[in-house]
Design a protein around this motif. Sequence first.
Motif, PDB file in Angstrom:
ATOM      1  N   ALA A   1       1.742   6.351   4.288  1.00 25.00           N
ATOM      2  CA  ALA A   1       2.061   6.118   2.875  1.00 25.00           C
ATOM      3  C   ALA A   1       1.644   4.715   2.470  1.00 25.00           C
ATOM      4  O   ALA A   1       1.062   4.512   1.387  1.00 25.00           O
ATOM      5  N   MET A   2       1.903   3.742   3.317  1.00 28.19           N
ATOM      6  CA  MET A   2       1.519   2.357   3.001  1.00 28.19           C
ATOM      7  C   MET A   2      -0.001   2.205   2.966  1.00 28.19           C
ATOM      8  O   MET A   2      -0.539   1.510   2.108  1.00 28.19           O
ATOM      9  N   VAL A   3      -0.701   2.868   3.877  1.00 25.31           N
ATOM     10  CA  VAL A   3      -2.163   2.789   3.903  1.00 25.31           C
ATOM     11  C   VAL A   3      -2.735   3.422   2.636  1.00 25.31           C
ATOM     12  O   VAL A   3      -3.650   2.872   2.009  1.00 25.31           O
ATOM     13  N   ARG A   4      -2.199   4.590   2.241  1.00 25.44           N
ATOM     14  CA  ARG A   4      -2.670   5.241   1.009  1.00 25.44           C
ATOM     15  C   ARG A   4      -2.466   4.324  -0.197  1.00 25.44           C
ATOM     16  O   ARG A   4      -3.348   4.203  -1.049  1.00 25.44           O
ATOM     17  N   GLU A   5      -1.299   3.689  -0.265  1.00 20.98           N
ATOM     18  CA  GLU A   5      -1.024   2.772  -1.374  1.00 20.98           C
ATOM     19  C   GLU A   5      -2.009   1.612  -1.356  1.00 20.98           C
ATOM     20  O   GLU A   5      -2.522   1.207  -2.411  1.00 20.98           O
ATOM     21  N   GLN A   6      -2.265   1.083  -0.192  1.00 22.25           N
ATOM     22  CA  GLN A   6      -3.176  -0.049  -0.073  1.00 22.25           C
ATOM     23  C   GLN A   6      -4.601   0.365  -0.454  1.00 22.25           C
ATOM     24  O   GLN A   6      -5.300  -0.371  -1.136  1.00 22.25           O
ATOM     25  N   LEU A   7      -5.022   1.540  -0.040  1.00 18.86           N
ATOM     26  CA  LEU A   7      -6.368   2.012  -0.372  1.00 18.86           C
ATOM     27  C   LEU A   7      -6.509   2.328  -1.852  1.00 18.86           C
ATOM     28  O   LEU A   7      -7.614   2.281  -2.400  1.00 18.86           O
ATOM     29  N   SER A   8      -5.401   2.633  -2.512  1.00 20.79           N
ATOM     30  CA  SER A   8      -5.458   2.910  -3.954  1.00 20.79           C
ATOM     31  C   SER A   8      -5.381   1.632  -4.783  1.00 20.79           C
ATOM     32  O   SER A   8      -5.394   1.682  -5.999  1.00 20.79           O
ATOM     33  N   GLY A   9      -5.308   0.498  -4.127  1.00 20.64           N
ATOM     34  CA  GLY A   9      -5.349  -0.778  -4.843  1.00 20.64           C
ATOM     35  C   GLY A   9      -4.066  -1.577  -4.825  1.00 20.64           C
ATOM     36  O   GLY A   9      -4.051  -2.730  -5.238  1.00 20.64           O
ATOM     37  N   LYS A  10      -2.990  -1.008  -4.380  1.00 22.20           N
ATOM     38  CA  LYS A  10      -1.729  -1.742  -4.346  1.00 22.20           C
ATOM     39  C   LYS A  10      -1.773  -2.752  -3.211  1.00 22.20           C
ATOM     40  O   LYS A  10      -2.233  -2.469  -2.113  1.00 22.20           O
TER      41      LYS A  10
END
Length: 157
Positions: free
Chosen positions: A70-79
Motif C-alpha cells: 500500500a505504501m509503495v502504491r501511494e509512493q508510485l502515485s506521487g504521494k
Amino acid sequence: LLLTIGAAIGAAGILYLLFRDDDEEEAAQKTQVATAPQAAAELRQASSKVRDLMTEMINVEDLAKQTVQAMVREQLSGKTFSVEGAYRRVAEAQLWDPLEKRGMSVDDFEQMVTENQEDPWVMQAMAKLAGADAPKSTALTTEKILEVKTFMLQQMA
C-alpha cells in the motif's frame, strides 16, 4: 555330589535368566502398547502447534506485505512521506512476532520444523514463508526503480 549341586545351581540360574528376559520383554511390549496412543497424541499435538505457529507467521507476513505494498502504491502515485511517516504506518499495522509471543527462539522454531519435516503441509508453509509463492512482478520498470532509489537517497540526506 558338589559337581551335581553346582550343575543344578547353574541350570537354575540359566533358567532364571531366560524366564526373566521373557518377563522383561513382555513388560516392555506392554509399555510400548500402552504408550503408543500417548505418543500418537503427542505427535498430533506437536503437529498442531507447529501448524498454528506457521499459520500465524504466514498471516503476519501477509499483513506486513499488504502494508508495504500500500505504501509503495501511494509512493508510485506521487504521494511522498518521510521515513518517520513510513515507520508510523508500519507501527499502525500492529505487526507482532509469533515466536516472541510464544517465548520461542528461531532455534526452537527450526527444531519444531525439523521434527515435523515429514508433514507436507509444514514443508509447503516453509516454502511460502521463504517466498516460493511470491508473484513475479514485471510492472516495475528500470526507470521506476531508479526513481525510487533517488527518492530514498533524498530522504536519507
